[in-house]
Design a protein around this motif. Structure first.
Motif, PDB file in Angstrom:
ATOM      1  N   HIS A   1      57.499  15.078  53.723  1.00 44.21           N
ATOM      2  CA  HIS A   1      58.825  15.553  54.133  1.00 44.21           C
ATOM      3  C   HIS A   1      59.664  15.989  52.933  1.00 44.21           C
ATOM      4  CE1 HIS A   1      62.630  15.811  56.245  1.00 44.21           C
ATOM      5  NE2 HIS A   1      63.150  14.857  55.495  1.00 44.21           N
ATOM      6  N   VAL A   2      59.716  15.149  51.906  1.00 42.82           N
ATOM      7  CA  VAL A   2      60.576  15.459  50.754  1.00 42.82           C
ATOM      8  C   VAL A   2      59.910  16.426  49.785  1.00 42.82           C
ATOM      9  CG1 VAL A   2      61.763  13.245  50.935  1.00 42.82           C
ATOM     10  CG2 VAL A   2      59.793  13.450  49.404  1.00 42.82           C
ATOM     11  N   SER A   3      58.579  16.502  49.828  1.00 41.95           N
ATOM     12  CA  SER A   3      57.854  17.396  48.926  1.00 41.95           C
ATOM     13  C   SER A   3      56.779  18.146  49.697  1.00 41.95           C
ATOM     14  CB  SER A   3      57.219  16.603  47.777  1.00 41.95           C
ATOM     15  OG  SER A   3      56.498  17.461  46.916  1.00 41.95           O
ATOM     16  N   PRO A   4      57.169  19.123  50.522  1.00 39.17           N
ATOM     17  CA  PRO A   4      56.171  19.876  51.291  1.00 39.17           C
ATOM     18  C   PRO A   4      55.138  20.554  50.404  1.00 39.17           C
ATOM     19  CG  PRO A   4      58.344  20.905  51.447  1.00 39.17           C
ATOM     20  CD  PRO A   4      58.546  19.570  50.827  1.00 39.17           C
ATOM     21  N   LYS A   5      55.499  20.829  49.153  1.00 34.05           N
ATOM     22  CA  LYS A   5      54.518  21.431  48.243  1.00 34.05           C
ATOM     23  C   LYS A   5      53.358  20.467  47.988  1.00 34.05           C
ATOM     24  CE  LYS A   5      53.909  23.656  43.740  1.00 34.05           C
ATOM     25  NZ  LYS A   5      52.659  22.917  43.458  1.00 34.05           N
ATOM     26  N   THR A   6      53.639  19.167  47.930  1.00 29.82           N
ATOM     27  CA  THR A   6      52.567  18.185  47.745  1.00 29.82           C
ATOM     28  C   THR A   6      51.608  18.227  48.925  1.00 29.82           C
ATOM     29  OG1 THR A   6      54.097  16.779  46.507  1.00 29.82           O
ATOM     30  CG2 THR A   6      52.067  15.757  47.295  1.00 29.82           C
ATOM     31  N   ALA A   7      52.157  18.324  50.133  1.00 32.41           N
ATOM     32  CA  ALA A   7      51.309  18.443  51.319  1.00 32.41           C
ATOM     33  C   ALA A   7      50.526  19.748  51.279  1.00 32.41           C
ATOM     34  CB  ALA A   7      52.166  18.376  52.576  1.00 32.41           C
ATOM     35  N   PHE A   8      51.207  20.829  50.897  1.00 34.61           N
ATOM     36  CA  PHE A   8      50.544  22.134  50.813  1.00 34.61           C
ATOM     37  C   PHE A   8      49.392  22.084  49.811  1.00 34.61           C
ATOM     38  CE2 PHE A   8      49.959  26.121  48.579  1.00 34.61           C
ATOM     39  CZ  PHE A   8      49.753  27.022  49.611  1.00 34.61           C
ATOM     40  N   ASP A   9      49.620  21.493  48.638  1.00 35.73           N
ATOM     41  CA  ASP A   9      48.581  21.460  47.602  1.00 35.73           C
ATOM     42  C   ASP A   9      47.354  20.692  48.068  1.00 35.73           C
ATOM     43  OD1 ASP A   9      50.177  22.939  45.932  1.00 35.73           O
ATOM     44  OD2 ASP A   9      50.890  21.229  44.749  1.00 35.73           O
ATOM     45  N   LEU A  10      47.576  19.578  48.776  1.00 36.54           N
ATOM     46  CA  LEU A  10      46.435  18.798  49.266  1.00 36.54           C
ATOM     47  C   LEU A  10      45.641  19.603  50.288  1.00 36.54           C
ATOM     48  CD1 LEU A  10      45.044  15.978  49.129  1.00 36.54           C
ATOM     49  CD2 LEU A  10      46.416  15.342  51.124  1.00 36.54           C
ATOM     50  N   LEU A  11      46.333  20.287  51.187  1.00 34.74           N
ATOM     51  CA  LEU A  11      45.653  21.085  52.206  1.00 34.74           C
ATOM     52  C   LEU A  11      44.970  22.301  51.595  1.00 34.74           C
ATOM     53  CD1 LEU A  11      48.423  20.930  54.948  1.00 34.74           C
ATOM     54  CD2 LEU A  11      46.097  20.060  55.218  1.00 34.74           C
ATOM     55  N   HIS A  12      45.673  22.987  50.710  1.00 41.95           N
ATOM     56  CA  HIS A  12      45.139  24.227  50.150  1.00 41.95           C
ATOM     57  C   HIS A  12      43.923  23.972  49.270  1.00 41.95           C
ATOM     58  CE1 HIS A  12      45.508  28.305  48.189  1.00 41.95           C
ATOM     59  NE2 HIS A  12      45.669  28.587  49.456  1.00 41.95           N
ATOM     60  N   ALA A  13      43.801  22.753  48.740  1.00 41.16           N
ATOM     61  CA  ALA A  13      42.639  22.418  47.921  1.00 41.16           C
ATOM     62  C   ALA A  13      41.396  22.187  48.764  1.00 41.16           C
ATOM     63  CB  ALA A  13      42.940  21.165  47.083  1.00 41.16           C
ATOM     64  N   ASP A  14      41.565  22.019  50.072  1.00 41.32           N
ATOM     65  CA  ASP A  14      40.429  21.817  50.967  1.00 41.32           C
ATOM     66  C   ASP A  14      39.820  23.178  51.308  1.00 41.32           C
ATOM     67  OD1 ASP A  14      39.315  21.592  53.946  1.00 41.32           O
ATOM     68  OD2 ASP A  14      39.247  19.592  53.051  1.00 41.32           O
TER      69      ASP A  14
ATOM     70  N   LEU B   1      50.266  28.647  56.141  1.00 43.23           N
ATOM     71  CA  LEU B   1      50.033  27.217  55.982  1.00 43.23           C
ATOM     72  C   LEU B   1      51.353  26.469  55.831  1.00 43.23           C
ATOM     73  CD1 LEU B   1      47.957  24.998  55.798  1.00 43.23           C
ATOM     74  CD2 LEU B   1      47.689  25.485  53.356  1.00 43.23           C
ATOM     75  N   ARG B   2      52.277  27.022  55.095  1.00 44.56           N
ATOM     76  CA  ARG B   2      53.582  26.378  54.945  1.00 44.56           C
ATOM     77  C   ARG B   2      54.320  26.330  56.283  1.00 44.56           C
ATOM     78  NH1 ARG B   2      53.603  28.986  49.722  1.00 44.56           N
ATOM     79  NH2 ARG B   2      54.553  30.840  50.656  1.00 44.56           N
ATOM     80  N   GLN B   3      54.151  27.374  57.090  1.00 44.57           N
ATOM     81  CA  GLN B   3      54.780  27.390  58.415  1.00 44.57           C
ATOM     82  C   GLN B   3      54.246  26.257  59.281  1.00 44.57           C
ATOM     83  OE1 GLN B   3      54.393  31.170  60.409  1.00 44.57           O
ATOM     84  NE2 GLN B   3      55.577  30.534  62.193  1.00 44.57           N
ATOM     85  N   ALA B   4      52.935  26.017  59.208  1.00 42.88           N
ATOM     86  CA  ALA B   4      52.326  24.929  59.980  1.00 42.88           C
ATOM     87  C   ALA B   4      52.820  23.570  59.483  1.00 42.88           C
ATOM     88  CB  ALA B   4      50.805  25.016  59.880  1.00 42.88           C
ATOM     89  N   ILE B   5      52.933  23.402  58.175  1.00 44.54           N
ATOM     90  CA  ILE B   5      53.427  22.152  57.601  1.00 44.54           C
ATOM     91  C   ILE B   5      54.867  21.898  58.045  1.00 44.54           C
ATOM     92  CG2 ILE B   5      54.062  21.016  55.427  1.00 44.54           C
ATOM     93  CD1 ILE B   5      51.657  22.511  54.146  1.00 44.54           C
ATOM     94  N   ASP B   6      55.690  22.935  58.017  1.00 47.03           N
ATOM     95  CA  ASP B   6      57.089  22.794  58.438  1.00 47.03           C
ATOM     96  C   ASP B   6      57.188  22.425  59.911  1.00 47.03           C
ATOM     97  OD1 ASP B   6      57.937  23.421  55.891  1.00 47.03           O
ATOM     98  OD2 ASP B   6      58.418  25.520  56.353  1.00 47.03           O
ATOM     99  N   ALA B   7      56.284  22.964  60.729  1.00 45.43           N
ATOM    100  CA  ALA B   7      56.308  22.667  62.161  1.00 45.43           C
ATOM    101  C   ALA B   7      56.015  21.192  62.418  1.00 45.43           C
ATOM    102  CB  ALA B   7      55.299  23.548  62.899  1.00 45.43           C
ATOM    103  N   VAL B   8      55.076  20.618  61.670  1.00 43.57           N
ATOM    104  CA  VAL B   8      54.777  19.191  61.820  1.00 43.57           C
ATOM    105  C   VAL B   8      55.972  18.358  61.366  1.00 43.57           C
ATOM    106  CG1 VAL B   8      53.324  17.296  60.999  1.00 43.57           C
ATOM    107  CG2 VAL B   8      52.285  19.482  61.646  1.00 43.57           C
ATOM    108  N   ASP B   9      56.578  18.736  60.255  1.00 45.86           N
ATOM    109  CA  ASP B   9      57.740  18.006  59.760  1.00 45.86           C
ATOM    110  C   ASP B   9      58.856  17.999  60.801  1.00 45.86           C
ATOM    111  OD1 ASP B   9      59.123  16.672  57.450  1.00 45.86           O
ATOM    112  OD2 ASP B   9      60.461  18.386  57.689  1.00 45.86           O
TER     113      ASP B   9
END
Length: 315
Positions: free
Chosen positions: A232-245, A256-264
């Motif tokens: 929540h506070v660092s969506p980039k951290t979530a993005f980096d973990l996902l994008h590395a997969d 991908l950021r849009q999907a992360i924001d939707a979950v948040d």
């Protein structure tokens, strides 16, 4: 709550509805950052394969906890499975219907085909259609219901005019299908007022009578909260973990950021810590499952289907 030394790195297997994805990234962040270990639990995250669900492994005693959609879980409990809701992950519902641009208002669904998920997830749709005074049983002047599998195949093949999806899945699914999501009409059940609760945490009823199990479940919830708060506070951290997969490495970063924001948005952590069940949302879910479909998901109100013992034990 038992101290970490008493928990002694209790092993916990937790079944998630899918592997690493925007929907589950908070759990994987908790694992990646060592939050589970710090809380005193040794967590193994698993995901179902094929058409199996996370609850299958819970009732088979292959895992200790499972994350599942509430309609699916309540249907399983009525069928005799002694599973109990112990924490709510998503405060809001993400299920939605995405329609072609010509359906620019709900009343325009008349004489169109709508892809609908069944197996316990159909109640929100029927409540919506009933509220619009539309006939969902096919024929001239009515809405034709197509039993939709997960994915957009029927929509792509022009077999349906609307597809059911989740707010966090839609950006990824439509991008993968090379269909611009922009310009399509999105109808969210949460906004319509016909939503059923989605991802929650479930345990076997017998385990809730064991203090050591409850303490371990509470420790898991504590650590999972930290993982989701980090997302929540660092969506980039979530993005980096996902994008590395490898599964997400080639996905458009904006999608991908849009999907992360939707979950948040579904977690709504600004409204309070993850876990507590909103009784009004629960009552609405049960009422819809009892009344909203031609063949109701539930035949009677659940008894003993939820417990707050784990949330109370969490910090």
């Amino acid at each position: 709550m038992l101290a970490r030394s008493v928990l002694a790195d209790s092993p916990l297997a937790v079944a998630l509805p899918e592997g690493l994805s925007p929907r589950t990234v908070g759990f994987y962040l908790a694992q990646d950052k060592g939050y589970f270990t710090a809380a005193g639990v040794a967590v193994t995250l698993t995901a179902p394969s094929g058409d199996r669900r996370s609850l299958d492994t819970l009732v088979q005693k292959k895992v200790d906890l499972a994350v599942e959609l509430m309609p699916i879980a309540l249907k399983r409990r009525e069928a005799g499975e002694r599973i109990v809701h112990v924490a709510q992950i998503f405060r809001k519902a993400g299920m939605e219907v995405v329609c072609r641009p010509t359906i620019d208002q709900p009343a325009d669904l008349k004489n169109h085909v709508v892809g609908v998920w069944f197996g316990g997830l159909e109640s929100a749709f029927y409540a919506w259609i009933s509220g619009l005074s539309l006939n969902p049983f096919g024929g001239p002047g009515s809405v034709t219901v197509l039993r939709q599998n997960y994915g957009l195949e029927a929509f792509q093949r022009l077999q349906s005019d609307c597809a059911t999806t989740f707010s966090y899945a839609a950006p990824l699914e439509f991008a993968a299908a090379d269909i611009p999501l922009q310009g399509l009409k999105q109808y969210r059940y949460q906004e319509i007022g016909q939503a059923t609760l989605e991802d929650g945490l479930y345990a076997r009823e017998a385990d809730l009578a064991k203090p050591d199990r409850v303490a371990a479940f509470a420790a898991f919830l504590d650590a999972a909260r930290r993982g989701w708060q980090l997302a929540h506070v660092s969506p980039k951290t979530a993005f980096d973990l996902l994008h590395a997969d490898p599964k997400f490495a080639s996905v458009d970063p904006a999608v991908l950021r849009q999907a992360i924001d939707a979950v948040d948005d579904l977690l709504a952590l600004d409204q309070g810590p993850m876990g507590k069940l909103d009784p009004d949302a629960y009552d609405r879910t049960v009422n819809l499952l009892l009344t909203a479909a031609p063949d109701p998901v539930l035949t009677r109100a659940p008894a003993g289907a939820v417990s707050d013992v784990v949330v109370k034990a969490a910090r």
